[in-house]
Design an enzyme around this catalytic site. Structure first.
Site, PDB file in Angstrom:
ATOM      1  N   GLU A 204       0.829  -1.209   0.000  1.00  0.00           N
ATOM      2  CA  GLU A 204       0.000   0.000   0.000  1.00  0.00           C
ATOM      3  C   GLU A 204       0.861   1.255   0.000  1.00  0.00           C
ATOM      4  O   GLU A 204       0.561   2.235  -0.706  1.00  0.00           O
ATOM      5  CB  GLU A 204      -0.935  -0.026   1.214  1.00  0.00           C
ATOM      6  CG  GLU A 204      -2.013  -1.101   1.095  1.00  0.00           C
ATOM      7  CD  GLU A 204      -2.836  -1.278   2.355  1.00  0.00           C
ATOM      8  OE1 GLU A 204      -3.964  -1.789   2.243  1.00  0.00           O
ATOM      9  OE2 GLU A 204      -2.353  -0.921   3.437  1.00  0.00           O
TER      10      GLU A 204
ATOM     11  N   ALA B 230      -6.568  -6.855  12.053  1.00  0.00           N
ATOM     12  CA  ALA B 230      -7.651  -6.196  12.788  1.00  0.00           C
ATOM     13  C   ALA B 230      -8.724  -7.182  13.238  1.00  0.00           C
ATOM     14  O   ALA B 230      -9.172  -7.139  14.389  1.00  0.00           O
ATOM     15  CB  ALA B 230      -8.265  -5.096  11.925  1.00  0.00           C
TER      16      ALA B 230
END
Length: 423
Positions: free
Chosen positions: A182, A325
C-alpha cells in the site's frame, strides 16, 4: 511499590476490570462488557485510539491524523450506561504487573488494583536486529511515525527542488506485506501525479520508489492470482520491485542488501515485522514468538486465570492467529464474554476465529480482496470494497465523513492528487 489506588473503590462494590490498550482488541473488549455488572478502566499510553490500517494514508498526505484517531475519553463516555459512570479512561503505560496482589504500576500517577485484567496493548515495530534500521528507517506504526514520514517526504521534495540534487533520490520500502504494498503503490502514484503539477522543475523519472521483499512474492497470505495482480499493478505504477532481497544494514542514505549490493535511499520506510513492546518483558508473563504473551484456548494466562490477553500481544499456544484487525476485534470480544462467564459462575469457552478475509489496496481504483468463502476481487470492485469496509470500521461519524471525502477526492476526483502538508 506505591500504595494502590482505585477510583471509586470505597463506594463501588462492582468488580473492577482493567483493559490495557485502546486499539481494536481493547475497544472490542470494553464494548462486550457493556451489560456486565462491572466497572471498567481503559488504559492507554495515548489519549486516543488510532485506526492503524489507514496510517499510510496519513503518511502519504491524503488524511490528517485527526481523521483516523478517536478520543479514548469520548469512547468511554459513549459506551457508559446512561445515569452512571461505567467506563473511565486513564492515560499511562503499565510498567509492572503484580498478578498475585492484582496491582498495576503505571509510569504516571498511583498504582491501580483490579479484579480482572485484559491485556490488549498491541505490538510495535520489529527491526529483526538489522543494524541501523532502528536509527535510520522510518516505521509507520503510530500517528507520530506516519507524520514523520509525511514531513520527511515533503521536506525532501522541497530540498531537491531548490538544490537540483536528484542523484540517489529514492524511497526504499522494506516489506512486501499489505502495508509495504500500500505504501509503495501510493508513493508511486504521488510521484507520477504530484511532481508534474506541484514540482514541474523535477523529473519524476529521477525519483524512484523501490519495494524490497526478502521472499519471492508480495502479499504472501493472498491467493497466487491476487499476488500476481498486485505485483503487476505495482510495476505499472513505476515501482521497482525487488524480490528475494534481504536487508543486511540500513544507513542514513542507503540500504545494504545481503548480497553486498547497495541502494541509495533518501528515505527508508520500514513496513515489515512487529514485536511486543519492551515493557512486556517486565510483566513476568510467559512470552512466545515475537514476545507475544502465551494464553490458553480461552484467552486466559494459564498461571493467572483472572488475566486475559487479546489482540496482537497474545498468542494462543499451538494456534497462532494472524496479527490483523479482525483477530484483534474477535479476541477482544471473546475475552469480555469469557470474563462475564466467570462472573456468572459459568465455564469459559474456546476462542474460534472466524476468518472474514483480507484485502489490500495498491492505488487508485486498484486493490485485491480475498473474501472468506466468497469471491476473490481485483480492480475497482475490490477497491470500493476496501474503502467501504475501512470507512465503516472507523469510530465516529465525523471521522467517517472526513475520510470518505478525502479518499474520494484523492482517488475518484480530479487527477491532480492532493497532498496534505499540515494538520
Amino acid at each position: 511499590m506505591s500504595a494502590a489506588v482505585t477510583a471509586g473503590a470505597e463506594t463501588d462494590t462492582r468488580p473492577h476490570v482493567v483493559v490495557v490498550g485502546a486499539g481494536f482488541a481493547g475497544l472490542s473488549a470494553v464494548r462486550s462488557l457493556r451489560k456486565a455488572p462491572v466497572r471498567v478502566t481503559l488504559i492507554d499510553r495515548h489519549s486516543y485510539s488510532t485506526f492503524q490500517p489507514l496510517l499510510y494514508q496519513v503518511a502519504t498526505g491524503a488524511l490528517n491524523p485527526g481523521d483516523i484517531t478517536y478520543g479514548a475519553r469520548s469512547f468511554t463516555a459513549s459506551v457508559s450506561r446512561e445515569g452512571e459512570t461505567w467506563a473511565t479512561f486513564r492515560k499511562g503505560v503499565v510498567t509492572e504487573i503484580d498478578p498475585e496482589a492484582k496491582v498495576l504500576t503505571l509510569d504516571v500517577g498511583p498504582s491501580m488494583t483490579y479484579d480482572y485484567l485484559i491485556l490488549a496493548n498491541g505490538v510495535t515495530t520489529n527491526y529483526f536486529g538489522v543494524p541501523g534500521a532502528r536509527e535510520h528507517a522510518y516505521p509507520i506504526y503510530t500517528r507520530a511515525e506516519a507524520l514523520a514520514v509525511r514531513d520527511r517526504m515533503t521536506g525532501y521534495l522541497d530540498h531537491i527542488s531548490a538544490t537540483g540534487e536528484t542523484d540517489g533520490a529514492s524511497v526504499v520500502v522494506v516489506g512486501g506485506g499489505a502495508t509495504g504494498v500500500e505504501m509503495a503503490g501510493t508513493l508511486a502514484e504521488l510521484r507520477n501525479s504530484v511532481l508534474p503539477t506541484r514540482f514541474p522543475e523535477l523529473d519524476p523519472d529521477h525519483v524512484k520508489v523501490i519495494l524490497l521483499e526478502m521472499t519471492d512474492k508480495v502479499l504472501a497470505p493472498f491467493d497466487p492470482k491476487l499476488r500476481a495482480y498486485a505485483a503487476e499493478q505495482l510495476r505499472a505504477r513505476g515501482v521497482e520491485l525487488r524480490l528475494g532481497a534481504a536487508v543486511a544494514e540500513v544507513k542514513e542514505d542507503r540500504v545494504v542488501l545481503k548480497d553486498g549490493s547497495e541502494l541509495p535511499a533518501q528515505m527508508t520506510i520500514w513496513a515489515t515485522g512487529v514485536a511486543a513492546h519492551d515493557v512486556v518483558k517486565k510483566w513476568g508473563l510467559t512470552q512466545g514468538p515475537g514476545g507475544r504473551i502465551v494464553v490458553g484456548p480461552d484467552l486466559r494466562v494459564p498461571e493467572h486465570p483472572d488475566v486475559f490477553v487479546a489482540g496482537d500481544i497474545g498468542i494462543i499456544d499451538g494456534d497462532p492467529l494472524p496479527q490483523l484487525a479482525q483477530p484483534a476485534i474477535q479476541t477482544g470480544a471473546k475475552a469480555g464474554k469469557n470474563l462475564l462467564a466467570l462472573l456468572e459462575g459459568r465455564p469459559t469457552s474456546t476462542f474460534k476465529y472466524f476468518d472474514k478475509g483480507t484485502m489490500a489496496t495498491i492505488g487508485r481504483r486498484s486493490a485485491v480482496a480475498e473474501i472468506a468463502h466468497g469471491p476473490k476481487l481485483t480492480g475497482t470492485l475490490a477497491w470500493l470494497t476496501w474503502m467501504f469496509v475501512h470507512i465503516f470500521a472507523l469510530l465516529g461519524n465525523r471521522n467517517r465523513i472526513m475520510v470518505s471525502l478525502a479518499l474520494m477526492f484523492r482517488y475518484l476526483g480530479q487527477r491532480r492528487s492532493v497532498l496534505v502538508v499540515g494538520d
